[in-house]
Structure formats: C-alpha cells, structure tokens
Scaffold this motif. Structure first.
Motif, short mmCIF file in Angstrom:
data_model
loop_
_atom_site.label_atom_id
_atom_site.label_comp_id
_atom_site.label_asym_id
_atom_site.label_seq_id
_atom_site.Cartn_x
_atom_site.Cartn_y
_atom_site.Cartn_z
N ASN A 60 10.57 0.75 1.78
CA ASN A 60 10.60 2.22 1.87
C ASN A 60 11.39 2.68 3.09
OD1 ASN A 60 9.18 2.77 -0.49
ND2 ASN A 60 7.20 2.65 0.54
N VAL A 109 7.88 3.70 -2.83
CA VAL A 109 7.06 2.80 -3.63
C VAL A 109 5.70 2.65 -2.94
CG1 VAL A 109 6.83 0.43 -4.48
CG2 VAL A 109 9.06 1.56 -4.50
N ASN A 126 2.57 2.01 -8.88
CA ASN A 126 2.69 0.82 -9.72
C ASN A 126 1.35 0.27 -10.20
OD1 ASN A 126 5.60 0.34 -9.64
ND2 ASN A 126 5.27 0.12 -7.46
#
Length: 153
Positions: free
Chosen positions: A15, A35, A62
């Motif tokens: 990131n 993420v 995720n």
C-alpha cells in the motif's frame, strides 16, 4: 503467508509503495485502491487507517474483516469506520474462504446442531451463485445491510 506479522507487513509495504511511488507517476490515470489484510479485525482496522492517511479513494476487501470465512458481529467496527470515513469498499471476485478460512458459511445464532443438519441456509440460497454469490448471501443473512443501510459494496 502463515506468519500474520510478516503478511501484514507485506500488505503495508504494498500500500505504501502503491500510494507513494506507483500512482504518483501518472495521477491523471492511475487510481490505486488500498488492499486490506484478512488476518484479523485489528490488522484490517490498522490498514484501513493507513489507507485513509495515504489518501486512497477506496479499499479492496479480500476477506471478512474479522479474518474468518464468515461474518461476525465484531465486523461492525469496520463497517462503521468505512461509513464514517466515506471510504468506498470493493470486493475483487470474492471474500476468501480457502485454507484456514474454509468452514461454515455462517455462524448461526442457533446452537442446536440438529437445526441445520441437512441443509445450510447460505449454501442453499447461494447454490448457483458461486463464491461471490455465497459472500453476498453471507452479508445479507448476517444483517449487515439492516444495521448499515447506507453501506454500498
């Protein structure tokens, strides 16, 4: 990665690189999304804060914020935070339910194992929707959108 500390560090490094080195090369066309790790709720919340500080316009989830393969009431802290930050959340394909996150689709409030012996509500409703369909049903059955009606994923 089995080592959560190393995994969370890799996510943080990615990131930071994305926000500080990659996207700035063409800000007019490169819009990165941060993420989020799926190792624990604390790690997810820490990285969400980092992504906000880095100026990301959204994040990619995720896995369920709690790190398991199913939603839990404690995830409310994450959903309240993204709404308070006005941080869009995207899911790329599905929320990971493999490896250590495999298992039940949902932790039902019923402790009676016989109640779901022959069928699993989420599995039956999402039967033809593949993994992403199951994730959507998991979120709906958990009451997420009832508790956070302004949430959009």
């Amino acid at each position: 990665m089995k080592d959560d500390v190393a995994y969370n560090a890799v996510v943080r490094g990615y990131n930071d690189w994305l926000a500080e080195e990659y996207c700035p090369t063409a800000l007019d066309r490169l819009i990165g999304l941060g993420v989020l790790p799926y190792s624990s709720l604390d790690a997810t919340m820490d990285e969400l804060e980092n992504c906000a500080k880095l100026g990301f316009k959204g994040v990619i989830l995720n896995g369920f914020p709690n790190g398991h393969g199913y939603p839990l009431p404690e995830d409310a802290h994450f959903w309240a935070a993204v709404l308070a930050m006005d941080m869009p959340v995207a899911v790329h394909v599905d929320l990971d339910r493999t490896g250590e996150r495999a298992g039940p689709f949902f932790k039902y409030p019923v402790n009676d194992e016989d109640a779901f012996r022959y069928t699993d509500l989420v599995a039956q409703v999402a039967r033809f929707g593949r993994a992403a369909g199951a994730n959507a049903i998991q979120l709906i059955v958990s009451g997420l959108f009832d508790r956070f009606p302004n949430l959009r994923i």
